[in-house]
Design a protein around this motif. Sequence first.
Motif, short mmCIF file in Angstrom:
data_model
loop_
_atom_site.label_atom_id
_atom_site.label_comp_id
_atom_site.label_asym_id
_atom_site.label_seq_id
_atom_site.Cartn_x
_atom_site.Cartn_y
_atom_site.Cartn_z
N GLY A 10 -19.95 42.72 33.26
CA GLY A 10 -19.80 43.34 33.02
C GLY A 10 -20.59 45.12 32.43
N ARG A 11 -21.89 44.49 32.43
CA ARG A 11 -22.62 45.17 32.14
C ARG A 11 -23.78 45.69 33.55
N GLY A 12 -25.19 46.42 32.82
CA GLY A 12 -25.93 46.74 34.16
C GLY A 12 -27.37 46.09 33.73
N LEU A 13 -28.78 46.61 33.91
CA LEU A 13 -29.71 46.37 34.14
C LEU A 13 -29.94 45.14 32.34
N VAL A 14 -29.32 44.82 32.14
CA VAL A 14 -30.07 44.15 30.47
C VAL A 14 -31.11 43.34 30.33
N GLU A 15 -31.50 43.74 28.93
CA GLU A 15 -33.59 43.29 29.10
C GLU A 15 -32.73 43.05 27.72
N SER A 16 -34.17 42.29 27.28
CA SER A 16 -34.57 42.56 25.52
C SER A 16 -34.47 42.18 24.57
N PRO A 17 -33.00 40.45 24.80
CA PRO A 17 -32.20 40.07 23.77
C PRO A 17 -33.35 40.16 22.61
N ARG A 18 -32.81 40.15 21.40
CA ARG A 18 -33.25 39.99 19.98
C ARG A 18 -32.74 39.07 19.26
N TRP A 19 -32.36 37.91 18.45
CA TRP A 19 -31.03 37.10 17.91
C TRP A 19 -31.98 37.75 16.60
N HIS A 20 -31.06 38.24 15.08
CA HIS A 20 -31.51 38.86 13.89
C HIS A 20 -30.07 38.94 13.42
N GLY A 21 -30.32 38.08 11.92
CA GLY A 21 -28.74 37.67 11.49
C GLY A 21 -27.77 37.09 12.43
N ASP A 22 -26.63 37.42 12.32
CA ASP A 22 -25.92 36.63 12.74
C ASP A 22 -25.54 36.88 13.90
N ARG A 23 -25.78 38.01 15.08
CA ARG A 23 -25.73 38.44 15.67
C ARG A 23 -27.56 38.52 16.66
N LEU A 24 -26.87 38.53 18.66
CA LEU A 24 -27.63 39.27 19.51
C LEU A 24 -27.40 40.49 19.34
N GLY A 263 -22.23 46.46 37.27
CA GLY A 263 -21.44 45.60 36.28
C GLY A 263 -21.17 43.72 36.46
N THR A 264 -22.48 43.80 37.06
CA THR A 264 -23.22 42.59 37.33
C THR A 264 -23.74 41.81 36.18
N GLY A 265 -24.34 42.57 35.31
CA GLY A 265 -25.44 42.30 33.93
C GLY A 265 -24.62 41.96 32.81
N ARG A 266 -24.93 40.58 32.89
CA ARG A 266 -24.62 38.77 31.96
C ARG A 266 -25.44 39.10 30.42
N VAL A 267 -24.80 38.77 29.91
CA VAL A 267 -25.89 37.38 28.47
C VAL A 267 -24.79 36.40 28.89
N LEU A 268 -25.87 35.85 28.99
CA LEU A 268 -25.88 33.64 29.33
C LEU A 268 -26.32 33.37 27.92
#
Length: 280
Positions: A10-24, A263-268
Amino acid sequence: MTDVRTLVTGRGLVESPRWHGDRLCFSDWSAGEVVSVDLAGRTEVIARVASLPLCTARLPDGRLVIVSSADGLLLRREPDGSLVTHTDLGRPGWNDIVVDGRGNAYVNRAGFDPTAGEAFRPGSIHLAAPDGSVRQVADDIAFPNGMAVTADDSTLIVADSYRHSLVAFAIDADGGLSDRRVWADLADGVPDGICVDAQNAVWYADVPHRRCVRVGEGGTVLQTVPVDRGCFACTLGGPDGTTLFVVAAEWRGMTEPEMVTPGTGRVLTLEVAVPGAGRP
């Protein structure tokens, strides 16, 4: 078929994934938000910045830095959640960022604005040093996109989308870049966001081909993960470092009023064999 799961939708233009600690953390460019998500899919907006692009990185001490492209600033998120100026980049128009283990922030920019239909000019990479100074350290990147630093802080790898390649530089003692070389020729690959794993292979996200691809130095394809929409960036994280997080959305085009279908932005997510290394 690779088991790809959906963590956020349900997100938009999603970018820049960064893992830190126990979360993205990831950016929703359409909403102007930096979002944190746990592995159960619970989300929290941790920063709001009206910027397109909107990319982030982590300093060695874990604090988040955000590229406020429109203002020409690097913003730093303090422990209380406030945003302060980390570095003044001097002008607008910045794209992706990565920070090495010494606090050197590498920020790139295209040489033209494709959203405005400007004529092509090659882009560049600048160094925002810990002392606050900013200088150009590389040029002639046709269209610079994702960047990564190897685990030993010796090499910066840059995705050149228009030249279908990954370009590598040695990181010098003063943060400058030297020994430019083509790290991988990707044939028809169009690399966007990238990350490095513990076997010194690179994962790259590919928007037009709707996939993420793992390649070795030289360009040998080691694994391909097809997705049903454009893949903008990827990173490795999770408890064992073996979860590949992919941000994806239905791409419309650079000059469209909405570059992705709303609304097509997803984290997979999917599990892979080799854990992440280096930065991001």
